[in-house]
Design a protein around this motif. Structure first.
Motif, PDB file in Angstrom:
ATOM      1  N   THR A  22       0.808  -1.221   0.000  1.00 51.76           N
ATOM      2  CA  THR A  22       0.000   0.000   0.000  1.00 51.76           C
ATOM      3  C   THR A  22       0.845   1.279   0.000  1.00 51.76           C
ATOM      4  OG1 THR A  22      -0.156   0.033   2.431  1.00 51.76           O
ATOM      5  CG2 THR A  22      -1.899  -1.135   1.218  1.00 51.76           C
ATOM      6  N   LYS A  23       2.076   1.209   0.504  1.00 50.98           N
ATOM      7  CA  LYS A  23       2.913   2.395   0.620  1.00 50.98           C
ATOM      8  C   LYS A  23       3.961   2.435  -0.489  1.00 50.98           C
ATOM      9  CE  LYS A  23       5.971   4.841   3.811  1.00 50.98           C
ATOM     10  NZ  LYS A  23       6.631   4.818   5.146  1.00 50.98           N
ATOM     11  N   VAL A  77       4.285   1.225  -5.400  1.00 53.79           N
ATOM     12  CA  VAL A  77       4.293   0.142  -4.413  1.00 53.79           C
ATOM     13  C   VAL A  77       5.201  -0.953  -4.972  1.00 53.79           C
ATOM     14  CG1 VAL A  77       2.017   0.678  -3.482  1.00 53.79           C
ATOM     15  CG2 VAL A  77       2.208  -0.884  -5.419  1.00 53.79           C
TER      16      VAL A  77
END
Length: 216
Positions: A121-122, A157
């Motif tokens: 997600t990051k 990502v």
């Protein structure tokens, strides 16, 4: 990215003497950054190798000190390929990417490695090798194709980061360049300066001679 499985052990003795002893055994101190952010004061329990680093605003970042062998990381480091690293330690696994390596200036052995913990997600920034494909118009006209940037910094990502960034040069004319700002890849954000030259078709003596003859 390809997957690289790496077993590590938690490291709790962090002094210079302990570090020197590890390196003498062919082991490498490692830090896994990018862990959990917690509120301070922290009342929880840290696992083996974990430490709390204050980052301001009453918050702390949990990082992990580990150790790996020189042999275990050889195929991870001495290669142009990039990997998502599956770090196994403390009975569990965490995904990471290689962030920084420090080499001994004399022996060229690895002195220290920094990994960055990642998830799906990051976004993270990773340098990805550039591969040129196609037949440039300028080369057909007698020019020489040169690659100025062997790697590009991309942000995404980790599951979306490719093993190579493929740049098509079919339409690159004689004396022209392709800059970072000319390139676009689905799902990737390029972090290099937009005016940085990735590749070019340079004029050769033969090409200059042919152009001069054509003008007569």
């Amino acid at each position: 990215m390809q997957l690289f499985a790496l077993k590590a052990e938690a490291r709790e003795n962090l002094g210079k003497k302990a570090t020197k002893a590890l390196r003498a055994q062919g082991l490498i101190p490692v830090v896994l950054n990018g862990g959990s952010i917690v509120e301070l004061p922290f009342n929880g329990t840290l696992a083996a190798g974990e430490k709390l680093v204050e980052i301001g605003n009453n918050k702390g970042l949990i990082t992990t000190d580990l150790v790996v062998s020189q042999e275990a990381v050889r195929k991870l480091i001495y290669t142009p390929d990039i990997f998502a690293v599956e770090l196994e330690f403390n009975g569990g696994k965490k995904m990471a990417v290689l962030k920084d390596i420090q080499f001994d200036p004399v022996k060229d052995t690895v002195m220290h490695i920094d990994f960055l913990e990642v998830n799906d997600t990051k976004p993270v920034v990773v340098e990805v090798p550039v591969k040129l494909e196609g037949h440039a118009e300028g080369v057909k006209a007698g020019g020489k194709l040169t690659l100025s940037m062997k790697k590009l910094k991309v942000k995404a990502v980790y599951t979306e980061i490719p093993e190579r960034v493929v740049v098509n040069v079919d339409n690159l004319a004689l004396g022209k360049t392709l800059q970072v700002g000319d390139l676009h890849f689905e799902g990737l954000e390029l972090m290099n300066a937009k005016n940085a030259v990735v590749c070019a078709v340079q004029l050769t003596r033969a090409a200059r001679g042919a152009a001069a003859a054509a003008e007569k």
